[in-house]
Design an enzyme around this catalytic site. Structure first.
Site, PDB file in Angstrom:
ATOM      1  N   ILE A   1       0.808  -1.222   0.000  1.00  0.00           N
ATOM      2  CA  ILE A   1       0.000   0.000   0.000  1.00  0.00           C
ATOM      3  C   ILE A   1       0.841   1.271   0.000  1.00  0.00           C
ATOM      4  O   ILE A   1       0.320   2.352  -0.211  1.00  0.00           O
ATOM      5  CB  ILE A   1      -1.011   0.026   1.166  1.00  0.00           C
ATOM      6  CG1 ILE A   1      -0.301  -0.075   2.515  1.00  0.00           C
ATOM      7  CG2 ILE A   1      -2.032  -1.088   1.022  1.00  0.00           C
ATOM      8  CD1 ILE A   1      -1.221   0.138   3.703  1.00  0.00           C
TER       9      ILE A   1
ATOM     10  N   ARG B   1      -2.602  -8.253   8.923  1.00  0.00           N
ATOM     11  CA  ARG B   1      -1.382  -7.749   9.545  1.00  0.00           C
ATOM     12  C   ARG B   1      -0.868  -6.581   8.716  1.00  0.00           C
ATOM     13  O   ARG B   1      -0.667  -6.723   7.509  1.00  0.00           O
ATOM     14  CB  ARG B   1      -0.298  -8.827   9.616  1.00  0.00           C
ATOM     15  CG  ARG B   1      -0.699 -10.081  10.377  1.00  0.00           C
ATOM     16  CD  ARG B   1      -0.784  -9.789  11.871  1.00  0.00           C
ATOM     17  NE  ARG B   1      -1.048 -10.988  12.634  1.00  0.00           N
ATOM     18  CZ  ARG B   1      -2.147 -11.185  13.355  1.00  0.00           C
ATOM     19  NH1 ARG B   1      -3.084 -10.257  13.405  1.00  0.00           N
ATOM     20  NH2 ARG B   1      -2.299 -12.302  14.038  1.00  0.00           N
ATOM     21  N   GLU B   2      -0.700  -5.436   9.341  1.00  0.00           N
ATOM     22  CA  GLU B   2      -0.098  -4.273   8.679  1.00  0.00           C
ATOM     23  C   GLU B   2       1.395  -4.339   8.973  1.00  0.00           C
ATOM     24  O   GLU B   2       1.798  -4.359  10.139  1.00  0.00           O
ATOM     25  CB  GLU B   2      -0.706  -2.985   9.213  1.00  0.00           C
ATOM     26  CG  GLU B   2      -2.190  -2.873   8.910  1.00  0.00           C
ATOM     27  CD  GLU B   2      -2.860  -1.717   9.625  1.00  0.00           C
ATOM     28  OE1 GLU B   2      -2.240  -1.100  10.522  1.00  0.00           O
ATOM     29  OE2 GLU B   2      -4.023  -1.437   9.292  1.00  0.00           O
TER      30      GLU B   2
ATOM     31  N   ARG C   1      13.913  14.458  16.115  1.00  0.00           N
ATOM     32  CA  ARG C   1      13.214  13.309  15.537  1.00  0.00           C
ATOM     33  C   ARG C   1      11.753  13.680  15.325  1.00  0.00           C
ATOM     34  O   ARG C   1      10.984  13.822  16.273  1.00  0.00           O
ATOM     35  CB  ARG C   1      13.337  12.086  16.452  1.00  0.00           C
ATOM     36  CG  ARG C   1      14.754  11.534  16.571  1.00  0.00           C
ATOM     37  CD  ARG C   1      15.267  11.069  15.235  1.00  0.00           C
ATOM     38  NE  ARG C   1      16.433  10.202  15.377  1.00  0.00           N
ATOM     39  CZ  ARG C   1      17.043   9.665  14.342  1.00  0.00           C
ATOM     40  NH1 ARG C   1      16.638   9.912  13.108  1.00  0.00           N
ATOM     41  NH2 ARG C   1      18.087   8.879  14.526  1.00  0.00           N
TER      42      ARG C   1
ATOM     43  N   ALA D   1      23.739   6.240  14.537  1.00  0.00           N
ATOM     44  CA  ALA D   1      23.039   5.145  13.859  1.00  0.00           C
ATOM     45  C   ALA D   1      22.769   5.529  12.416  1.00  0.00           C
ATOM     46  O   ALA D   1      22.865   6.695  12.045  1.00  0.00           O
ATOM     47  CB  ALA D   1      21.718   4.843  14.575  1.00  0.00           C
TER      48      ALA D   1
ATOM     49  N   GLU E   1      28.828   5.268   9.075  1.00  0.00           N
ATOM     50  CA  GLU E   1      27.993   6.103   9.947  1.00  0.00           C
ATOM     51  C   GLU E   1      28.786   6.681  11.122  1.00  0.00           C
ATOM     52  O   GLU E   1      28.565   7.818  11.524  1.00  0.00           O
ATOM     53  CB  GLU E   1      26.784   5.317  10.467  1.00  0.00           C
ATOM     54  CG  GLU E   1      25.738   5.044   9.419  1.00  0.00           C
ATOM     55  CD  GLU E   1      24.992   6.294   8.949  1.00  0.00           C
ATOM     56  OE1 GLU E   1      24.978   7.323   9.667  1.00  0.00           O
ATOM     57  OE2 GLU E   1      24.413   6.240   7.860  1.00  0.00           O
TER      58      GLU E   1
ATOM     59  N   GLU F   1      28.687  10.751  11.358  1.00  0.00           N
ATOM     60  CA  GLU F   1      27.958  11.414  12.443  1.00  0.00           C
ATOM     61  C   GLU F   1      28.837  11.955  13.562  1.00  0.00           C
ATOM     62  O   GLU F   1      28.437  12.888  14.250  1.00  0.00           O
ATOM     63  CB  GLU F   1      26.898  10.473  13.023  1.00  0.00           C
ATOM     64  CG  GLU F   1      25.770  10.221  12.056  1.00  0.00           C
ATOM     65  CD  GLU F   1      24.549   9.604  12.712  1.00  0.00           C
ATOM     66  OE1 GLU F   1      24.542   9.402  13.941  1.00  0.00           O
ATOM     67  OE2 GLU F   1      23.584   9.333  11.972  1.00  0.00           O
TER      68      GLU F   1
ATOM     69  N   PRO G   1       9.053  -5.875  16.305  1.00  0.00           N
ATOM     70  CA  PRO G   1       8.566  -7.019  15.529  1.00  0.00           C
ATOM     71  C   PRO G   1       7.044  -7.157  15.466  1.00  0.00           C
ATOM     72  O   PRO G   1       6.535  -7.956  14.690  1.00  0.00           O
ATOM     73  CB  PRO G   1       9.201  -8.221  16.227  1.00  0.00           C
ATOM     74  CG  PRO G   1       9.486  -7.757  17.617  1.00  0.00           C
ATOM     75  CD  PRO G   1       9.787  -6.287  17.488  1.00  0.00           C
ATOM     76  N   GLY G   2       6.333  -6.362  16.227  1.00  0.00           N
ATOM     77  CA  GLY G   2       4.876  -6.388  16.164  1.00  0.00           C
ATOM     78  C   GLY G   2       4.330  -5.820  14.861  1.00  0.00           C
ATOM     79  O   GLY G   2       3.215  -6.155  14.448  1.00  0.00           O
TER      80      GLY G   2
ATOM     81  N   GLU H   1      12.256  -4.556  10.634  1.00  0.00           N
ATOM     82  CA  GLU H   1      13.555  -3.903  10.799  1.00  0.00           C
ATOM     83  C   GLU H   1      14.440  -4.677  11.767  1.00  0.00           C
ATOM     84  O   GLU H   1      14.027  -5.024  12.873  1.00  0.00           O
ATOM     85  CB  GLU H   1      13.398  -2.476  11.323  1.00  0.00           C
ATOM     86  CG  GLU H   1      14.751  -1.797  11.523  1.00  0.00           C
ATOM     87  CD  GLU H   1      14.668  -0.410  12.138  1.00  0.00           C
ATOM     88  OE1 GLU H   1      15.673   0.313  12.054  1.00  0.00           O
ATOM     89  OE2 GLU H   1      13.626  -0.040  12.684  1.00  0.00           O
TER      90      GLU H   1
ATOM     91  N   GLU I   1      20.645  16.012   7.526  1.00  0.00           N
ATOM     92  CA  GLU I   1      20.901  15.529   8.874  1.00  0.00           C
ATOM     93  C   GLU I   1      21.606  16.615   9.687  1.00  0.00           C
ATOM     94  O   GLU I   1      22.675  17.088   9.312  1.00  0.00           O
ATOM     95  CB  GLU I   1      21.782  14.280   8.772  1.00  0.00           C
ATOM     96  CG  GLU I   1      21.951  13.500  10.028  1.00  0.00           C
ATOM     97  CD  GLU I   1      22.664  12.190   9.769  1.00  0.00           C
ATOM     98  OE1 GLU I   1      22.183  11.188  10.299  1.00  0.00           O
ATOM     99  OE2 GLU I   1      23.679  12.152   9.047  1.00  0.00           O
TER     100      GLU I   1
END
Length: 177
Positions: A13, A36-37, A63, A75, A91, A95, A113-114, A118, A139
Site C-alpha cells: 500500500i 497484519r499491517e 526526531r 546510527a 555512519e 555522524e 517485531p509487532g 527492521e 541531517e
C-alpha cells in the site's frame, strides 16, 4: 503448538524512500483469518563509540515522529545490499567525525517485531581516532561526550528513551565491566 501464520494475500500500500508498507491477510494457527499491517525496512546499525576514558560519543538530533530532540548513539540505515559492518564504519565517521581501530559486534535486535521487519545491528567502537565529520545533507546532529556510567544512570532513570541507545549502552556497560 505451531504458531506460524500463513500468508493468504499480500497487498503493498506504500512504497517510500525508506520504508514500504503492506497489508497481509493471514491464516491463524486455529484456522481463522486476520490482517497484519507490516512496515518493511532495509535494516540499520547503531554504534556505541567509547573513548579510552570510557566516555561515549552521543548525538543529539530532532526526531520528527516524536517532535523532540533525542539523545542517542550514532546510527544509520543500511543502503541496499550494504554490509552492516561497512555501514557502521561509514555512519561512525559521518555522524561523529571519528574512526575506530577496533569495531566489534554486540549482536542484533528486532526493533518493533509487532509491525516491522527492521533488524538493527549493534556495534561497539573503541580505539577512536579523528576522521572527517560529514553528516548527510538533511541531517543536523550535534555530538556530546558523556561517561558510560552516567549514560547507564540516564537509561535507568528514564532520561534516555531511544530503544537502540538503551540496548547499546547496557550491552556495552556489561561487556566492559
Amino acid at each position: 503448538m505451531d504458531f506460524t501464520e500463513k500468508t493468504i494475500k499480500s497487498e503493498k500500500i506504500f512504497d517510500g524512500k525508506i520504508i514500504k508498507v503492506k497489508v497481509d491477510m493471514v491464516e491463524l494457527p486455529n484456522g481463522s483469518t486476520s490482517t497484519r499491517e507490516i512496515v518493511e525496512h532495509p535494516g540499520a546499525i547503531c554504534v556505541i563509540p567509547i573513548t579510552e576514558t570510557k566516555e561515549v560519543i552521543m548525538v543529539r538530533q530532532f526526531r520528527k515522529p516524536i517532535e523532540a530532540v533525542c539523545l542517542e548513539v550514532p546510527a544509520g540505515k543500511l543502503d541496499e545490499g550494504e554490509d552492516p559492518y561497512q555501514c557502521c564504519i561509514r555512519e561512525l565517521e559521518e555522524e561523529t567525525g571519528y574512526k575506530a581501530k577496533n569495531v566489534q559486534s554486540l549482536g542484533s535486535i528486532y526493533t518493533t517485531p509487532g509491525f516491522s521487519n527492521e533488524i538493527l545491528h549493534i556495534y561497539l567502537a573503541t580505539e577512536l581516532y579523528e576522521g572527517k565529520l560529514q553528516p548527510d545533507e538533511d541531517e543536523f546532529v550535534e555530538t556530546e561526550t558523556i561517561p558510560l556510567e552516567k549514560l547507564v544512570d540516564m537509561v535507568m532513570n528514564g532520561e534516555i528513551k531511544d530503544a537502540k541507545s538503551i540496548v547499546a549502552i547496557l550491552k556495552a556497560s556489561q561487556l566492559l565491566k
